[in-house]
Design an enzyme around this catalytic site. Structure first.
Site, short mmCIF file in Angstrom:
data_model
loop_
_atom_site.label_atom_id
_atom_site.label_comp_id
_atom_site.label_asym_id
_atom_site.label_seq_id
_atom_site.Cartn_x
_atom_site.Cartn_y
_atom_site.Cartn_z
N GLU A 1 0.78 -1.68 3.59
CA GLU A 1 -0.34 -1.84 2.40
C GLU A 1 0.67 -2.57 1.21
O GLU A 1 0.59 -3.63 1.68
CB GLU A 1 -0.80 -0.24 2.46
CG GLU A 1 -1.72 -0.48 1.36
CD GLU A 1 -2.57 1.04 1.31
OE1 GLU A 1 -3.58 0.90 0.62
OE2 GLU A 1 -2.02 1.66 0.61
N GLU B 1 -10.71 -0.33 1.53
CA GLU B 1 -10.70 1.27 1.32
C GLU B 1 -11.63 1.10 -0.29
O GLU B 1 -12.53 1.87 -0.35
CB GLU B 1 -9.36 2.19 1.14
CG GLU B 1 -8.64 1.92 0.16
CD GLU B 1 -7.27 2.55 0.86
OE1 GLU B 1 -6.45 3.88 -0.25
OE2 GLU B 1 -6.73 2.88 1.84
N HIS C 1 1.98 3.36 4.41
CA HIS C 1 0.87 3.22 2.57
C HIS C 1 2.02 3.34 1.55
O HIS C 1 2.10 4.39 1.55
CB HIS C 1 -0.14 3.56 3.03
CG HIS C 1 -1.25 2.57 3.84
ND1 HIS C 1 -2.61 2.10 3.78
CD2 HIS C 1 -0.87 1.85 5.13
CE1 HIS C 1 -3.24 1.26 4.80
NE2 HIS C 1 -1.88 1.00 5.50
N GLU C 2 1.33 3.10 0.22
CA GLU C 2 1.73 3.25 -1.22
C GLU C 2 3.57 3.14 -1.13
O GLU C 2 4.34 3.43 -1.00
CB GLU C 2 1.48 3.94 -1.49
CG GLU C 2 0.17 4.76 -2.13
CD GLU C 2 -0.27 5.23 -0.44
OE1 GLU C 2 -1.98 4.62 -0.18
OE2 GLU C 2 -0.37 5.85 0.36
#
Length: 436
Positions: A236, A242, A217-218
């Site tokens: 992601e 989220e 993620h990121e």
């Protein structure tokens, strides 16, 4: 003189939005698999100690609200085992979450767990129930600290059968803390710069050596290197589920049919769907419908898919949960049946491990009638269509967002299915072959 290699660049041109998506150009420009046999990775669905932190009913930090406790993780393992979900993600299991870790990460320890989390015991308990823990390495953007412990941290997971890890790099732009040229020196880098491209590849290679899959993620943008390193299974890289909990704004109805023809062109996305309660932090309403939450499992591809809502919310929706239990994460082929950027996307996918087809559709804030041409099915074949669609009065802006109709009908190759999508809504269909 002689042959040499240059970087490649691509432009996709198609007659329709669907033609942009039904294309593996960048993936196929990469070198073939370097890892050899990767049958050790199983595409799967997972639950997690995660959504409750975004709702602020639990915390990543230690203390009375700590989410990653032995009892809470066992509860998630038991739920996963009952419903056939292979994975349980656990965030906040390790030391370093107390205090200010955002864009900092200096206190994170990727080997030492909190006192109320017993990794060996929980990993063994999970395996006894045919479930695997999914590891989590949040760095706060501090790759200097992470790289210093990377090998030992992955060894720890490998020893306990944790064969997938979600990594994270939560920091502002330009906020990556990287090792400098001299011992002890550090410098700031960009999330998407060359140093981070090298870092992500190193993590993937180190994980592959231990038969561990990686879901960052990121992340940096997917450029198809997952063909060369197939353990780079998803990532992601856009606003995921989220943001529905606390984002201002949240992910509005245009978001998913925009993702399909933008972010999803790069590769799989760990969007984290399945908020069947349609509720975020403080009881805020999600800009979605119940049927749309099911559609996301087909529309937004990932070989690992989260079942993101709280256990009690999922159990309160047994009919919808039955669809999530059944829907695959591994597809033999995919076809975009209808699509316009930011307006609608209707995608059909065939189960890699069986004859069934699945169709998912999402729309923007405009209600639409989707005429689904089933001519892609084998000629002369007969099917039973199980349909989860928006109720007649469903609307993402009202309490009718919870209305859903679940029905079945006999169809044949070449038929047309007409399905109404409510404003901000969608539908999911499972096609079961009858004449096998």
């Amino acid at each position: 003189s002689g042959a040499f290699t240059t970087p490649w660049r691509t432009i996709r041109i198609a007659d329709s939005a669907g033609g942009l998506y039904d294309n593996d150009l960048e993936l196929n420009l990469n070198e073939p698999n370097r890892l050899g046999d990767t049958s050790w990775f199983t595409p799967h669905k997972y639950v997690g100690v995660w959504w409750e932190m975004h709702l602020e009913t639990k915390s990543w930090a230690s203390g009375p609200k700590h989410g990653a406790t032995n009892d809470n993780v066992r509860r998630h393992i038991d739920f996963a085992a009952r419903h056939g979900f292979r994975g349980v993600l656990v965030e906040g299991w390790n030391k370093g979450w107390d205090g200010n870790w955002f864009g900092n990460g200096r206190d994170f320890d990727f080997i030492e767990s909190t006192p109320d989390f017993d990794l060996p015991d929980l990993a063994a308990y999970a395996r006894q129930h045919a479930v695997r823990l999914i590891g989590h390495h949040e760095t706060g953007g501090n790759i200097a600290k992470y790289e210093s412990q990377l090998g030992a941290a992955l060894d720890l997971y490998a020893r306990h059968g944790v064969d997938a890890v979600k990594t994270g790099y939560v920091a502002d732009a330009g906020g990556i803390i990287a090792p400098g040229d001299k011992p002890g020196e550090q410098r700031m880098e960009w999330h998407d710069g060359q140093r981070m491209a090298q870092h992500h590849l190193r993590v993937v290679q180190e994980a592959a050596a231990r038969r561990i899959a990686v879901n960052p993620h990121e992340p940096i943008k997917d450029t198809g290197l997952r063909r060369t390193y197939p353990n780079w299974v998803s990532r992601e890289g856009a606003r995921g589920g989220e943001y529905q909990a606390w984002g201002t704004p949240g992910n509005g109805p245009k978001h998913a049919p925009t993702l399909v023809f933008t972010r999803m062109l790069a590769g799989p996305m760990d969007y984290t769907p399945g908020i069947l309660s349609l509720k975020g932090r403080g009881g805020r309403d999600l800009e979605s419908t119940l049927a749309r939450e099911l559609a996301l499992y087909v529309v937004l591809y990932s070989p690992i898919q989260m079942v993101a809502d709280l256990i009690e919310n999922l159990e309160a929706h047994p009919r919808e949960l039955a669809f999530i239990e059944k829907v695959p994460t591994d597809w033999e082929q995919s076809r975009t049946l209808l699509g316009e950027v930011g307006q609608l996307a209707v995608i059909a996918r065939k189960d890699r491990n069986g004859p069934d087809w699945y169709i998912g559709g999402v729309t923007d804030e405009t209600a639409r009638e989707a005429a689904i041409d089933l001519s892609f099915l084998p000629r002369g074949s007969r099917w039973r269509a199980y349909v989860w669609r928006d109720g007649d009065n469903a609307d993402y802006r009202t309490e009718a967002r919870h209305q859903i109709v679940i029905e079945q009908k006999a169809v044949a190759a070449g038929d047309t299915l007409n399905i109404r999508m409510a404003p901000g809504g969608g539908f999911a269909i499972r096609l079961e072959r009858l004449d096998r």
